[in-house]
Write an enzyme that holds these catalytic residues in place. Sequence first.
Site, PDB file in Angstrom:
ATOM      1  N   HIS A 195       0.796  -1.228   0.000  1.00  0.00           N
ATOM      2  CA  HIS A 195       0.000   0.000   0.000  1.00  0.00           C
ATOM      3  C   HIS A 195       0.832   1.283   0.000  1.00  0.00           C
ATOM      4  O   HIS A 195       0.431   2.280   0.610  1.00  0.00           O
ATOM      5  CB  HIS A 195      -0.961   0.006   1.197  1.00  0.00           C
ATOM      6  CG  HIS A 195      -2.180  -0.818   0.992  1.00  0.00           C
ATOM      7  ND1 HIS A 195      -2.506  -1.892   1.791  1.00  0.00           N
ATOM      8  CD2 HIS A 195      -3.180  -0.732   0.082  1.00  0.00           C
ATOM      9  CE1 HIS A 195      -3.646  -2.429   1.395  1.00  0.00           C
ATOM     10  NE2 HIS A 195      -4.070  -1.747   0.343  1.00  0.00           N
ATOM     11  N   HIS A 295      -5.219  -3.465 -11.447  1.00  0.00           N
ATOM     12  CA  HIS A 295      -5.821  -3.266 -10.131  1.00  0.00           C
ATOM     13  C   HIS A 295      -7.329  -3.140 -10.312  1.00  0.00           C
ATOM     14  O   HIS A 295      -7.808  -2.654 -11.327  1.00  0.00           O
ATOM     15  CB  HIS A 295      -5.239  -1.971  -9.553  1.00  0.00           C
ATOM     16  CG  HIS A 295      -5.713  -1.585  -8.205  1.00  0.00           C
ATOM     17  ND1 HIS A 295      -6.689  -0.625  -8.002  1.00  0.00           N
ATOM     18  CD2 HIS A 295      -5.336  -1.988  -6.974  1.00  0.00           C
ATOM     19  CE1 HIS A 295      -6.872  -0.455  -6.707  1.00  0.00           C
ATOM     20  NE2 HIS A 295      -6.068  -1.273  -6.051  1.00  0.00           N
TER      21      HIS A 295
END
Length: 395
Positions: A195, A295
């Site tokens: 992240h 993604h």
Amino acid sequence: MKITNVETFFVNPGWGKNWLFVRVETDLGIHGWGECYTQSDRDRTIQVHVEHLGRYLIGRDPGNIKHFTQVAFDDYASRRGAMEIFSAVSGIEQALWDIKGKEYGVPVYKLLGGKYRSKLRVYANGWYAGSDTPEEYASAALKTVEKGFTALKFDPIPGPFRSYIPKTHENQAVETVKRVREAVGDDIDLLIEVHRRLSPMHAISLARHIEEYDLYWFEEPCSPENMDAIAEVRDSISIPVVTGEALYTKAGFYEAFSKRVADIINPDVANTGGILELKEIAAMAEPQNVAVSPHNYNSTTIALASTMQACITMPNFIITEYFLPWAKIGKIICPNSFTPVNGIIEIPDTPGLGVDLNMDELAKYPYQEFNRSLPNPDQEGTYLGSWPDNLTEKS
């Protein structure tokens, strides 16, 4: 054919964030659906951009897709990009492709060069929601594998997102990866999510401690605002490195390729500019020998369908994302949404994106704010366990 209306719809799936859909209508009765990437607390700003852009689309030919996306950047945004603008453009762009596919009676991928492959592999994400301890992660991983998935992505690091973490957090992350690998066995691919949060020293240390567990990738170890930091990590570890979900349009990926920061990129069709932009980014990656794994922190409906229409045309595609906790609501609002079988999705030859939303069902899941507990100064650097689930959004 002319565009007559552009409308937005929010759906609250009960976890994570609100979804934002775009419906574009035409004077011939053909409509198209798109989906914008959203984050909690940043979703309404994206909706406003869709509404403003929509005003300029009325009366235009929906087939001039490339011209629309360029005008949106050059003239609407005055060449000042941002996640919110690109997310809005992406949602509209998908809807325009949906219209063109339906007009010609073919799936979108046939307008993009046709199939390179017939099946697409997906990995499960979101399956570990609510897990705090390594044991809980391991248990959730085993249940997910029993559903047929052959690849699992997860963030093993306790929150919140900070560049410098205590040793206890690293130790817990290592133990979590270890327990998950032991639970699922050697044949399941494990994808580690970071992240964008770590400094190079912490990212390198963590990667070196977990590389023995035969990992598929190490995703976004550092912020993409510092490509040299990601390159430092990639040069120092043996796990393939991923970046791209926070990069937008082809321009955002230029430096990533020129500095050789990633083995795999993960652009998102719902925020990088849409279907065509995703395909063009993949084409940029191809001669660089960089794989593409889009993604998809979006619903399992429109954005997933848009992703697959682009991916089925890509020589360098390897795998894409499927958010398991959202599959149930996705099937309710979109009965013909795609369901993986043993981690594989096959795309039918349905015109357009191949899926449609039930507007009556959308209304049953209205917008709700996600109120998160952001930390105070006296909490910084003192909490060594896991933060509450609502503190940090995991995208």
